[in-house]
Enzyme design. Structure first.
Site, PDB file in Angstrom:
ATOM      1  N   LEU A   1      21.470  38.675  46.554  1.00 56.56           N
ATOM      2  CA  LEU A   1      22.533  39.809  46.025  1.00 56.56           C
ATOM      3  C   LEU A   1      23.257  40.609  47.208  1.00 56.56           C
ATOM      4  O   LEU A   1      24.653  40.610  47.313  1.00 56.56           O
ATOM      5  CB  LEU A   1      21.967  40.678  45.130  1.00 56.56           C
ATOM      6  CG  LEU A   1      22.722  42.052  44.643  1.00 56.56           C
ATOM      7  CD1 LEU A   1      23.733  41.822  43.637  1.00 56.56           C
ATOM      8  CD2 LEU A   1      21.757  43.031  44.264  1.00 56.56           C
ATOM      9  N   TYR A   2      22.475  40.619  48.350  1.00 55.80           N
ATOM     10  CA  TYR A   2      23.174  41.678  49.236  1.00 55.80           C
ATOM     11  C   TYR A   2      24.424  41.168  49.823  1.00 55.80           C
ATOM     12  O   TYR A   2      24.662  40.042  50.170  1.00 55.80           O
ATOM     13  CB  TYR A   2      22.214  41.852  50.457  1.00 55.80           C
ATOM     14  CG  TYR A   2      20.766  42.492  49.974  1.00 55.80           C
ATOM     15  CD1 TYR A   2      20.830  43.340  48.730  1.00 55.80           C
ATOM     16  CD2 TYR A   2      19.577  42.490  50.691  1.00 55.80           C
ATOM     17  CE1 TYR A   2      19.615  44.010  48.283  1.00 55.80           C
ATOM     18  CE2 TYR A   2      18.671  43.335  50.283  1.00 55.80           C
ATOM     19  CZ  TYR A   2      18.494  43.948  48.835  1.00 55.80           C
ATOM     20  OH  TYR A   2      17.403  44.501  48.527  1.00 55.80           O
ATOM     21  N   THR A   3      25.423  42.018  49.653  1.00 58.61           N
ATOM     22  CA  THR A   3      26.728  41.885  50.206  1.00 58.61           C
ATOM     23  C   THR A   3      27.167  40.444  49.801  1.00 58.61           C
ATOM     24  O   THR A   3      27.873  39.819  50.612  1.00 58.61           O
ATOM     25  CB  THR A   3      26.592  41.936  51.842  1.00 58.61           C
ATOM     26  OG1 THR A   3      25.982  41.175  52.293  1.00 58.61           O
ATOM     27  CG2 THR A   3      26.571  43.265  52.190  1.00 58.61           C
TER      28      THR A   3
ATOM     29  N   GLY B   1      25.779  37.656  49.169  1.00 62.34           N
ATOM     30  CA  GLY B   1      25.290  36.552  50.179  1.00 62.34           C
ATOM     31  C   GLY B   1      25.483  36.515  51.532  1.00 62.34           C
ATOM     32  O   GLY B   1      24.878  35.709  52.413  1.00 62.34           O
TER      33      GLY B   1
END
Length: 371
Positions: A59-61, A63
């Site tokens: 999820l973070y940024t 991918g």
């Protein structure tokens, strides 16, 4: 305690640093975060300080965090040294219900995407990111066990799930000789201590080391916010989104905690953030604390949080200021009730050496020191 003092994670042989590098800030395509050059500098600085535990998620940024980490590890040749943790759960294809959640179909899809972005053929620690309120624990555990057997992941764990769900998952794994869960990733700080009711004793009993996220209370414990007539003010994101679910941290109780922390930090001659991090890292059940930053100076400050001890009298002040309000059924398990249960006779734990090794106190504190 130093960053290159390693402890086993839960009831496993996986050795991790007491501070983990959180990389939710790696990549600026969410409109905030660290650009690639800054992220690379922080990655290098963390490893140079002796750290080995790096946390990310698909999820973070969107991918980008995984992609940057994959590039950094490849360029520095540090993949085998890094204990790499990533997570699945969130949907990457709006309109496709099976491109998110914790069902088998999505887990198998998600792990291949993470492996590709991270430029690796295995993930050290793979975590369910958030409970989807739908998927049976048995399905998750079976799928994670299949991934271990396939060599795609080494260990498995859970993040942000109810305690009963984690307990069901672990006991199912134990009963069916499946890969045990070794990690619970949960929010924990001086202003968010609710995991102490159920998660901390459960993790010690069932062999899951806790990694704490948001140890600075989403920045409230860093000292950059001040109480005001509007609730609070400061330069961080809390001042902009306070009141949103999960971000309403400008409360009377929390400001009392901040005030106590400020006094203790001043008495110790330490930054508030370091004291807050140290408190979390030395709490029962905590194996590692996830620290993140958008600037190198912030990371350097955080990495110094293990270089001192909080005096007992000052720790007591922090504990008292942040203590939870007694709630049922926990208030019911009082000394008076225990006396009535045991006939007024003092009853302690089993003597040292009586219980199996997996229950020794060091395990309950987060793991064994790897000499």
């Amino acid at each position: 305690m130093s960053l290159d003092t390693y402890y086993t994670l839960g009831r496993s042989g996986l050795r991790v640093s007491r501070l983990a590098l959180g990389t939710m800030t790696f990549g600026d395509n969410w409109g905030w975060g660290a650009a690639e050059d800054t992220a690379r500098t922080m990655f290098d600085r963390y490893l140079a300080a002796g750290g080995n535990f790096v946390d990310t998620a698909d999820l973070y940024t969107d991918g980008a965090s995984e992609e940057l980490l994959g590039r950094f590890m490849a360029e520095t040749g540090t993949r085998d040294r890094v204990v790499l943790s990533t997570k699945f759960s969130y949907n990457a294809q709006p309109g496709n219900p099976n491109a998110g959640g914790n069902g088998r179909k999505h887990i198998l899809r998600a792990v291949d995407g993470s492996l590709r972005r991270l430029r690796t053929d295995y993930i050290d620690l793979y975590l369910l990111h958030t409970w989807d309120r739908l998927t049976p624990a048995e399905e998750v555990v079976r799928t994670l066990d299949d991934l271990v057997r396939a060599g795609k992941i080494r260990y498995a764990g859970l993040s942000d799930v109810p305690a009963w769900y984690a307990a069901r998952a672990q006991t199912y794994a134990e009963a069916h000789a499946l890969t045990p869960l070794v990690n619970l990733q949960l929010e924990y700080s001086l202003i968010e201590r609710h995991i102490e009711h159920e998660f901390v004793p459960m993790s010690a009993e069932l062999g899951m080391g806790i990694t704490a996220w948001s140890p600075l209370g989403m920045g409230l414990l860093s000292g950059k916010y001040k109480a005001s007539e509007a609730g609070g003010s400061g330069e961080g994101r809390l001042a902009k989104i306070s009141g949103a679910p999960g971000f309403d941290r400008f409360t009377e109780r929390n400001w009392r905690v901040v005030a106590a922390l400020e006094e203790v930090a001043a008495a110790m001659g330490r930054p508030m953030a370091q004291v807050a991090l140290n408190w979390v890292a030395t709490q029962p059940g905590v194996a590692s604390v996830i620290v993140g930053a958008t600037k190198l100076a912030q990371l350097d400050d955080n990495l110094a949080a293990l270089s001192f001890e909080i005096p007992l009298e000052l720790r007591a002040r922090l504990d008292a200021a942040s203590a939870l309000e007694p709630t049922f059924p926990y208030w019911f398990f009082s000394d008076v009730q225990q006396s009535r249960l045991h006939g007024g006779v003092a009853v302690g734990n089993k003597p040292a050496g009586y219980a199996p090794p997996v229950y020794v106190p060091a395990q309950a504190q987060g793991g064994f020191k790897a000499d």
